[in-house]
Design an enzyme around this catalytic site. Structure first.
Site, PDB file in Angstrom:
ATOM      1  N   GLN A  45       0.837  -1.199   0.000  1.00 32.83           N
ATOM      2  CA  GLN A  45       0.000   0.000   0.000  1.00 32.83           C
ATOM      3  C   GLN A  45       0.873   1.251   0.000  1.00 32.83           C
ATOM      4  O   GLN A  45       1.574   1.523   0.976  1.00 32.83           O
ATOM      5  CB  GLN A  45      -0.867  -0.011   1.268  1.00 32.83           C
ATOM      6  CG  GLN A  45      -1.740   1.214   1.461  1.00 32.83           C
ATOM      7  CD  GLN A  45      -2.408   1.205   2.829  1.00 32.83           C
ATOM      8  OE1 GLN A  45      -1.814   0.759   3.805  1.00 32.83           O
ATOM      9  NE2 GLN A  45      -3.640   1.680   2.888  1.00 32.83           N
ATOM     10  N   GLY A  46       0.816   2.026  -1.074  1.00 32.72           N
ATOM     11  CA  GLY A  46       1.612   3.242  -1.151  1.00 32.72           C
ATOM     12  C   GLY A  46       0.782   4.470  -0.873  1.00 32.72           C
ATOM     13  O   GLY A  46       0.361   5.183  -1.794  1.00 32.72           O
ATOM     14  N   TYR A  47       0.540   4.732   0.383  1.00 37.11           N
ATOM     15  CA  TYR A  47      -0.251   5.893   0.782  1.00 37.11           C
ATOM     16  C   TYR A  47       0.647   6.966   1.412  1.00 37.11           C
ATOM     17  O   TYR A  47       0.798   8.053   0.906  1.00 37.11           O
ATOM     18  CB  TYR A  47      -1.325   5.478   1.801  1.00 37.11           C
ATOM     19  CG  TYR A  47      -2.635   4.996   1.230  1.00 37.11           C
ATOM     20  CD1 TYR A  47      -2.709   4.374  -0.010  1.00 37.11           C
ATOM     21  CD2 TYR A  47      -3.812   5.142   1.947  1.00 37.11           C
ATOM     22  CE1 TYR A  47      -3.913   3.919  -0.515  1.00 37.11           C
ATOM     23  CE2 TYR A  47      -5.032   4.685   1.457  1.00 37.11           C
ATOM     24  CZ  TYR A  47      -5.076   4.082   0.222  1.00 37.11           C
ATOM     25  OH  TYR A  47      -6.275   3.636  -0.254  1.00 37.11           O
ATOM     26  N   SER A  48       1.235   6.599   2.590  1.00 37.31           N
ATOM     27  CA  SER A  48       1.931   7.607   3.401  1.00 37.31           C
ATOM     28  C   SER A  48       3.174   8.134   2.716  1.00 37.31           C
ATOM     29  O   SER A  48       3.860   7.429   1.974  1.00 37.31           O
ATOM     30  CB  SER A  48       2.336   6.997   4.742  1.00 37.31           C
ATOM     31  OG  SER A  48       1.226   6.450   5.380  1.00 37.31           O
ATOM     32  N   GLU A  70      -9.489  -1.327   5.488  1.00 34.90           N
ATOM     33  CA  GLU A  70      -8.262  -1.527   6.249  1.00 34.90           C
ATOM     34  C   GLU A  70      -8.566  -1.434   7.752  1.00 34.90           C
ATOM     35  O   GLU A  70      -8.101  -2.240   8.548  1.00 34.90           O
ATOM     36  CB  GLU A  70      -7.213  -0.468   5.849  1.00 34.90           C
ATOM     37  CG  GLU A  70      -5.917  -0.610   6.637  1.00 34.90           C
ATOM     38  CD  GLU A  70      -4.832   0.380   6.186  1.00 34.90           C
ATOM     39  OE1 GLU A  70      -5.142   1.280   5.390  1.00 34.90           O
ATOM     40  OE2 GLU A  70      -3.698   0.239   6.650  1.00 34.90           O
ATOM     41  N   SER A  86       4.467  -1.020   4.195  1.00 35.88           N
ATOM     42  CA  SER A  86       4.659  -2.346   4.780  1.00 35.88           C
ATOM     43  C   SER A  86       4.984  -3.371   3.701  1.00 35.88           C
ATOM     44  O   SER A  86       4.261  -3.469   2.712  1.00 35.88           O
ATOM     45  CB  SER A  86       3.409  -2.805   5.527  1.00 35.88           C
ATOM     46  OG  SER A  86       3.198  -1.976   6.636  1.00 35.88           O
ATOM     47  N   GLU A 117      -6.291   9.019  17.271  1.00 35.12           N
ATOM     48  CA  GLU A 117      -6.788  10.396  17.328  1.00 35.12           C
ATOM     49  C   GLU A 117      -7.591  10.730  16.080  1.00 35.12           C
ATOM     50  O   GLU A 117      -8.642  11.377  16.159  1.00 35.12           O
ATOM     51  CB  GLU A 117      -5.616  11.379  17.481  1.00 35.12           C
ATOM     52  CG  GLU A 117      -4.921  11.328  18.842  1.00 35.12           C
ATOM     53  CD  GLU A 117      -4.041  10.099  19.040  1.00 35.12           C
ATOM     54  OE1 GLU A 117      -3.611   9.500  18.022  1.00 35.12           O
ATOM     55  OE2 GLU A 117      -3.775   9.720  20.195  1.00 35.12           O
TER      56      GLU A 117
HETATM   57  C1  FAD Z   1       3.274  -0.783  11.438  1.00 30.09           C
HETATM   58  C2  FAD Z   1       2.845   0.256  10.463  1.00 30.09           C
HETATM   59  C3  FAD Z   1       2.525  -0.122   9.169  1.00 30.09           C
HETATM   60  C4  FAD Z   1       2.166   0.826   8.224  1.00 30.09           C
HETATM   61  N1  FAD Z   1       1.937   0.419   6.953  1.00 30.09           N
HETATM   62  C5  FAD Z   1       1.707   1.350   5.996  1.00 30.09           C
HETATM   63  C6  FAD Z   1       1.596   0.964   4.635  1.00 30.09           C
HETATM   64  O1  FAD Z   1       1.704  -0.205   4.304  1.00 30.09           O
HETATM   65  N2  FAD Z   1       1.399   1.899   3.698  1.00 30.09           N
HETATM   66  C7  FAD Z   1       1.262   3.204   4.032  1.00 30.09           C
HETATM   67  O2  FAD Z   1       1.045   3.991   3.133  1.00 30.09           O
HETATM   68  N3  FAD Z   1       1.374   3.640   5.310  1.00 30.09           N
HETATM   69  C8  FAD Z   1       1.594   2.730   6.303  1.00 30.09           C
HETATM   70  N4  FAD Z   1       1.732   3.138   7.612  1.00 30.09           N
HETATM   71  C9  FAD Z   1       1.714   4.578   7.906  1.00 30.09           C
HETATM   72  C10 FAD Z   1       0.540   5.048   8.740  1.00 30.09           C
HETATM   73  O3  FAD Z   1      -0.634   5.073   7.988  1.00 30.09           O
HETATM   74  C11 FAD Z   1       0.921   6.425   9.322  1.00 30.09           C
HETATM   75  O4  FAD Z   1       2.001   6.231  10.195  1.00 30.09           O
HETATM   76  C12 FAD Z   1      -0.223   7.056  10.061  1.00 30.09           C
HETATM   77  O5  FAD Z   1      -1.255   7.425   9.196  1.00 30.09           O
HETATM   78  C13 FAD Z   1       0.230   8.283  10.892  1.00 30.09           C
HETATM   79  O6  FAD Z   1       0.965   9.195  10.138  1.00 30.09           O
HETATM   80  P1  FAD Z   1       2.354   9.745  10.677  1.00 30.09           P
HETATM   81  O7  FAD Z   1       3.162   8.563  11.055  1.00 30.09           O
HETATM   82  O8  FAD Z   1       2.881  10.663   9.667  1.00 30.09           O
HETATM   83  O9  FAD Z   1       2.010  10.530  12.017  1.00 30.09           O
HETATM   84  P2  FAD Z   1       1.524  12.056  12.121  1.00 30.09           P
HETATM   85  O10 FAD Z   1       0.408  12.277  11.181  1.00 30.09           O
HETATM   86  O11 FAD Z   1       2.693  12.956  12.048  1.00 30.09           O
HETATM   87  O12 FAD Z   1       0.944  12.052  13.606  1.00 30.09           O
HETATM   88  C14 FAD Z   1       1.733  12.324  14.777  1.00 30.09           C
HETATM   89  C15 FAD Z   1       0.793  12.433  15.977  1.00 30.09           C
HETATM   90  O13 FAD Z   1      -0.091  13.545  15.793  1.00 30.09           O
HETATM   91  C16 FAD Z   1      -1.423  13.155  15.907  1.00 30.09           C
HETATM   92  N5  FAD Z   1      -2.255  13.920  14.996  1.00 30.09           N
HETATM   93  C17 FAD Z   1      -2.030  14.198  13.702  1.00 30.09           C
HETATM   94  N6  FAD Z   1      -3.047  14.876  13.161  1.00 30.09           N
HETATM   95  C18 FAD Z   1      -3.970  15.038  14.150  1.00 30.09           C
HETATM   96  C19 FAD Z   1      -5.255  15.652  14.250  1.00 30.09           C
HETATM   97  N7  FAD Z   1      -5.852  16.231  13.192  1.00 30.09           N
HETATM   98  N8  FAD Z   1      -5.891  15.610  15.428  1.00 30.09           N
HETATM   99  C20 FAD Z   1      -5.327  15.020  16.511  1.00 30.09           C
HETATM  100  N9  FAD Z   1      -4.131  14.423  16.477  1.00 30.09           N
HETATM  101  C21 FAD Z   1      -3.456  14.413  15.318  1.00 30.09           C
HETATM  102  C22 FAD Z   1      -1.416  11.683  15.549  1.00 30.09           C
HETATM  103  O14 FAD Z   1      -2.545  11.004  16.096  1.00 30.09           O
HETATM  104  C23 FAD Z   1      -0.122  11.213  16.165  1.00 30.09           C
HETATM  105  O15 FAD Z   1      -0.320  10.950  17.516  1.00 30.09           O
HETATM  106  C24 FAD Z   1       2.088   2.195   8.578  1.00 30.09           C
HETATM  107  C25 FAD Z   1       2.363   2.581   9.901  1.00 30.09           C
HETATM  108  C26 FAD Z   1       2.760   1.631  10.836  1.00 30.09           C
HETATM  109  C27 FAD Z   1       3.103   2.100  12.222  1.00 30.09           C
END
Ligand code: FAD
Lengths: 375, 393
Positions: free
Chosen positions: B130-133, B247, B165, B377
């Site tokens: 999955q290429g999202y983040s 998901e 992942s 959150e």
């Molecule tokens: C084990 C694992 C597998 C993953 N697999 C994939 C994958 O296969 N493909 C993919 O694309 N992504 C994947 N991800 C990424 C995942 O979707 C992101 O880590 C997640 O969406 C959070 O983004 P971030 O890490 O940039 O945190 P940030 O967005 O920077 O968040 C940091 C903190 O701020 C809080 N925060 C942010 N915005 C708000 C808001 N509006 N209100 C309140 N709090 C807020 C968050 O809750 C968090 O506590 C994976 C992540 C993990 C840990």
């Protein structure tokens, strides 16, 4: 069976919602309290419950009831809870009926329950915390029994026409066997019921049995084997109390979410603050999980499934925890107005506390689950 | 077929076809079967189990038969799951294709895309990632920047993804790309491409659990054929959101634990023992476990209700967020309690006492549950806005 209400059950819910919401809104309980009403509920409303068939909801059609199940009883109880409606429905139409069902005593008591003439109360607890032990003594005397001891937390006990009493006919207080369940008519001599007003404005009696004499046919089921009807009573009562708690918690949550949208501070609705949004959303999740647990218990109970006991404890413990959160968050998020008697949210807190204690609190049921699971 | 005959026949078939090795609980990552082009690391029982189930379409029992599914109705699907649980059969195939891409293709894909990709997903032939983040698009996913330029018959993709992942093991990627820089939500498109395409490279990231299941993924002039666009150009956000719902549904299942044995209770009894009443000798931990078990069992009922309501079309579209939030927080507290029950044994990084390190690594892995697929959150934001309809901040 899918875990949601079917169409008939939804129709019943709509009917109950309309009736209880219109006839017995929170203002009704407030009025009873303010006039220091000594009955504790409205007999007129109880008669209307009978006309709608609600009093016979768990009674078979052969006895003039609706022949429905715990899911349906719960649907009515949730609306009672949502409106904080004082009603003997849980003790009479749910718990007492479950105890009497299938026993010889049903013939005698069901007609009055169905018609709304008979109110039943449950004399089960002997201490301030709900326990399985039974110490109140029942000794053979003449062709009947003589009851000696005391019970407490008997809701509607001072006005009930029928008391369901758990007594010990052999063994000692903590034994499982040797318990007998009695159907004691209200006019029995040497019985004193002292009503006490509870925190939620409802009345519960302390009852003294000073050698109360009853006939042999007052026995519900078999002598010394009263655990079986008592367990039926408790399963039904606990499940019903869970459904009522769901109504109390749901009602408190709805009021609170509504308030979050109305109340403005700093120039915006307080519901736009994320700190409050997250707590409200968390509360919603807890209430939904509790709702599923209650429906699961009701369905298993109606199916006669052996897993029902555990599901009932889960339901009572989960609704206890979730509703407690709902009323606490309710008062807090209302701010100062939440502490005033004039505003309704405080009533929800009081009612939740009483129902959480009734038939065993969350700790009691978590402990029961742990013990059953062997730890 | 009546429900009873279906159950009897299913039971018999599973009995005959599920290898005994596939009825043992999953212990390490190597026990999980992901399928894919490279099957050299799979054991024979893993392959047998995946292939036999795949042939019947039972890796995706409720997908239509024409796309490699089992064509089962909701009641039959439930029966199959119950019968698999009864013999404690492992999941024959773990796959982002099944839990995420498949449902999105069924709804938004063209007939060719469905015919091409779905059967391969069902049979475990192609492994997806999955290429999202992106580094600057996590919770605020719609601010993603990876660009896809229109070159007539293809898109030219450039940019970087992160936290992908298993990108290093995946055969194909479903990917969000920016096709219009002037419009945040309505400038995103959803594309599929082969990870072997020139210009794609991956670099694993080590996690606190000691594993490195996810990667940084780089795209350098990657050519993606136009027919690999899913849904409408610039409307990929709809597909992305729909997929995220699935998901979240999948991740929420983690709160359920699993199997008939309860490792939390058994672990506590083994290390702590019982007092003279036969109760766990640490009364405070016993109380915490008992309270947790109430929530966990209530959540199991909630999950059953959620699935029943989804099938009947009665679920609120934001319900998966509530489930994801509750299930993942529950799973984290389960593993905190398991660590408390295990004591120092559970801390050993590699020993037999910690099941080869499964205990501490699983504990650490669960901390991601409330981050991946959208943080707790963010789920609470969604519930507050869409279900409780609280005013926007
Ligand atoms: C084990 C694992 C597998 C993953 N697999 C994939 C994958 O296969 N493909 C993919 O694309 N992504 C994947 N991800 C990424 C995942 O979707 C992101 O880590 C997640 O969406 C959070 O983004 P971030 O890490 O940039 O945190 P940030 O967005 O920077 O968040 C940091 C903190 O701020 C809080 N925060 C942010 N915005 C708000 C808001 N509006 N209100 C309140 N709090 C807020 C968050 O809750 C968090 O506590 C994976 C992540 C993990 C840990």
């Amino acid at each position: 069976m899918p875990l949601y209400l079917n169409e008939d059950q939804q129709m019943l819910r709509d009917a109950a919602r309309e009736f209880v919401g219109e006839q017995m809104p929170v203002a009704h309980m407030r009025a009873l309290r303010d006039t220091n009403d000594t009955t504790g509920f409205s007999r007129d409303h109880w008669k209307q419950f009978a006309e709608m068939g609600f009093t016979g909801i768990l009674i078979g059609e052969d006895h003039g009831g609706l022949g429905l199940g715990h899911v349906e009883a719960g649907v009515v109880l949730e609306e009672i809870g949502r409106n904080l409606a004082p009603s003997p429905f849980l003790s009479t139409a749910v718990a007492a009926v479950a105890a009497l069902k299938g026993t010889g005593a049903a013939e005698r008591w069901f007609p009055g329950i169905v018609s709304g003439d008979t109110v039943a109360a449950l004399a089960i607890d002997e201490s301030a915390k709900h326990r399985a032990s039974v110490a109140l003594k029942a000794e053979r005397s003449g062709n009947g029994f003589k009851l000696t001891g005391a019970k407490q937390f008997v809701t509607h006990g001072h006005v009930a026409d029928l008391l369901i009493v758990a007594a010990r006919t052999s063994g000692s207080a903590n034994d499982t066997d040797g318990v007998t369940l009695f159907a004691v008519p209200k006019d029995a001599a040497k019985l004193t019921a002292t009503p006490e007003r509870l925190a939620d404005a409802n009345l519960a009696a302390r009852i003294e049995f000073d050698g109360v004499e009853v006939d042999a046919d007052a026995v519900i089921g078999e002598v010394d084997a009263g655990r079986s009807p008592l367990d039926r009573l408790l399963r039904a009562g606990r499940t019903g109390a869970s459904a009522e708690l769901l109504g109390v918690g749901g009602g408190a949550m709805d009021m609170t979410v509504d308030y979050l949208k109305q109340r403005k501070q700093f120039g915006v609705p307080i519901g736009s603050f994320q700190a409050l949004q997250h707590r409200a959303a968390h509360l919603y999740a807890e209430m939904e999980v509790a709702r599923a647990a209650v429906l699961k218990a009701q369905q298993l109970l109606d199916a006669g499934d052996p897993k029902a006991d555990a599901a009932v404890s889960v339901a009572k413990a989960m609704t206890g925890m979730a509703t407690t959160l709902a009323v606490q968050e309710g008062v807090q998020m209302h701010g100062g107005i939440g502490m005033t008697d004039e505003y309704d949210i405080g009533f929800y807190m009081k009612r939740a506390r009483v129902l959480a204690e009734l038939f065993g609190d969350a700790n009691f049921h978590a402990d029961a689950l742990a013990t059953a699971a062997g730890y | 077929m009546t429900e009873d005959t279906f159950r009897t026949e299913t039971r018999a078939w599973l009995e005959a076809n599920c290898p005994p090795e596939m009825r043992e609980p999953v212990r390490t990552d190597a026990d999980v079967c992901w399928g894919g082009r490279d099957q050299s690391k799979l054991t024979q029982p893993q392959k047998d189990w995946m292939n036999r189930m795949g042939e019947r379409g039972w890796t995706v029992p409720d997908w239509p038969k024409e796309y490699g599914g089992g064509g089962l109705n909701p009641a039959e699907t439930k029966t199959l799951r119950e019968e698999m649980a009864r013999i404690r059969a492992r999941n024959p195939l773990n796959s982002f294709g099944i839990s995420m891409l498949g449902p999105a293709l069924l709804k938004y894909g063209t007939e060719e895309q469905k015919k091409d990709h779905l059967p391969k997903i069902a049979r475990g032939e192609i492994r997806w990632c999955q290429g999202y983040s992106e580094p600057n698009a996590g919770s605020d996913l719609a601010s993603l920047a990876t660009s896809a330029e229109d070159k007539g018959d293809h898109f030219l993709v450039n940019g970087q993804k992160v936290w992908t992942s298993y990108a290093d093991y995946a055969d194909w990627i479903f990917c969000l790309v920016r096709t219009d820089k002037t419009n945040k939500h309505n400038g995103i498109s959803f594309v599929l491409f082969d990870m072997a395409t020139p210009g794609v490279s991956t670099k694993p990231i080590l996690l606190i659990s000691g594993y490195s299941p996810f990667c940084e993924t780089f795209f350098d002039d990657v050519k993606v054929p136009k027919e690999n666009l899913v849904g409408t150009l610039n409307k990929g956000w709809d597909v992305a959101k729909y997929l995220l719902g699935h998901e979240r549904e999948m991740i929420s299942g983690m709160g359920l634990g699993g199997g008939s044995k309860n490792p939390l209770i058994e672990g506590a009894l083994a290390t702590i023992g019982v007092d003279h009443d036969g109760k766990l000798a640490d009364p405070l931990l016993r109380a915490q476990i008992a309270q947790f078990e109430v929530r966990s069992k209530a959540f199991a009922a909630m999950s059953e209700r959620f699935i029943d309501e989804l099938k009947a079309g009665k679920a609120h579209p934001a319900d998966p967020s509530m489930m994801k939030y509750y299930g993942t927080e529950l799973n984290k507290s389960r593993h905190e309690l398991m660590m408390a029950a295990g004591g120092s044994d559970a801390l050993e990084w590699d020993s037999d006492r910690s099941d080869g390190g499964a205990a501490p690594r699983a504990w650490l892995r669960t901390k991601a549950n409330s981050i991946e697929g959208g943080t707790s959150e963010v789920q609470l934001n969604i519930v507050a806005k869409r279900i409780l309809e609280l005013p926007g901040a």
